[in-house]
Design an enzyme around this catalytic site. Structure first.
Site, PDB file in Angstrom:
ATOM      1  N   HIS A 217      19.478 102.153  71.580  1.00  0.00           N
ATOM      2  CA  HIS A 217      20.060 101.102  72.309  1.00  0.00           C
ATOM      3  C   HIS A 217      19.837 100.163  71.709  1.00  0.00           C
ATOM      4  O   HIS A 217      20.453  98.848  71.882  1.00  0.00           O
ATOM      5  CB  HIS A 217      19.324 101.420  73.857  1.00  0.00           C
ATOM      6  CG  HIS A 217      18.074 100.649  74.121  1.00  0.00           C
ATOM      7  ND1 HIS A 217      17.760 102.157  74.585  1.00  0.00           N
ATOM      8  CD2 HIS A 217      17.989  99.894  74.553  1.00  0.00           C
ATOM      9  CE1 HIS A 217      16.146 101.040  74.653  1.00  0.00           C
ATOM     10  NE2 HIS A 217      16.431 100.049  74.298  1.00  0.00           N
TER      11      HIS A 217
ATOM     12  N   ASP B  67      17.968 108.841  73.575  1.00  0.00           N
ATOM     13  CA  ASP B  67      18.041 107.542  72.858  1.00  0.00           C
ATOM     14  C   ASP B  67      16.788 107.068  71.765  1.00  0.00           C
ATOM     15  O   ASP B  67      16.011 106.108  71.649  1.00  0.00           O
ATOM     16  CB  ASP B  67      17.476 106.783  74.312  1.00  0.00           C
ATOM     17  CG  ASP B  67      17.449 104.661  73.816  1.00  0.00           C
ATOM     18  OD1 ASP B  67      18.390 104.877  72.976  1.00  0.00           O
ATOM     19  OD2 ASP B  67      17.013 104.356  74.246  1.00  0.00           O
TER      20      ASP B  67
ATOM     21  N   SER C 276      10.862  98.202  72.723  1.00  0.00           N
ATOM     22  CA  SER C 276      11.788  99.583  73.106  1.00  0.00           C
ATOM     23  C   SER C 276      12.173  99.543  71.467  1.00  0.00           C
ATOM     24  O   SER C 276      12.564  98.802  70.348  1.00  0.00           O
ATOM     25  CB  SER C 276      13.304  98.734  73.551  1.00  0.00           C
ATOM     26  OG  SER C 276      13.591  99.302  74.340  1.00  0.00           O
TER      27      SER C 276
END
Length: 166
Positions: free
Chosen positions: A15, A45, A116
């Site tokens: 992402h 992911d 992230s």
């Protein structure tokens, strides 16, 4: 993201790069390197990328050795603040999150926008997870466990470059 091989393969969350036409990595010594997307797995992911050059890679620890209460650090770039580090503990292991495959480490290390794709590292300096997301509430963050990362990144690498990387 973080470097997993000495020849410049690195990983981050898928992402993080979704929708990008091009991207650069900024190394610890502030060099800018053009990223090449090798492949990704949206379900987990994860994205595998490559930069040119020679580097010191991060090593993975064994996910089976993770203990509740163990100190960890989360590295990332929250709000664009490069190379930020937060400290916390492992709150739980082997968490299963609905709609997400794999096992997750729950941590109270602060995970903010920009963390992230960064590594979750134990006190031995080994990667035990990749910072994925947090949920509503204070300091409830989740990192995909290392064993799932290794398996899925090697699947991508076998398909795209014909060899395992980790």
């Amino acid at each position: 993201g973080f470097i997993i091989t000495d020849d410049g393969y690195l990983i981050t969350n898928a992402h993080v790069i979704a929708g990008a036409a091009s991207a650069e990595a900024v190394t610890y010594n502030q060099e800018r390197k053009q990223l090449t997307l090798i492949g990704y797995n949206d379900d987990y992911d994860l994205a595998l990328l490559k930069i040119s050059g020679s580097y010191n890679e991060l090593d993975f620890g064994n996910s089976n050795d993770i203990r509740i209460g163990e100190k960890v650090i989360a590295i990332g770039n929250p709000l664009g603040l490069s190379f930020s580090v937060t400290e916390g503990i492992v709150s739980a292991v082997d968490r299963r999150i609905s709609d997400y495959p794999g096992n997750y480490i729950q941590t109270d290390a602060a995970l903010n926008s920009g963390n992230s794709g960064g590594p979750l590292i134990n006190t031995d300096g080994k990667v035990i997870g990749i910072n994925n997301f947090k949920v509503a509430g204070d300091n409830i963050g989740f990192a995909l466990e290392g064993e799932d990362i290794i398996k899925e990144i090697n699947n991508i690498a076998m398909e795209e470059v014909g060899k395992s990387l980790i």
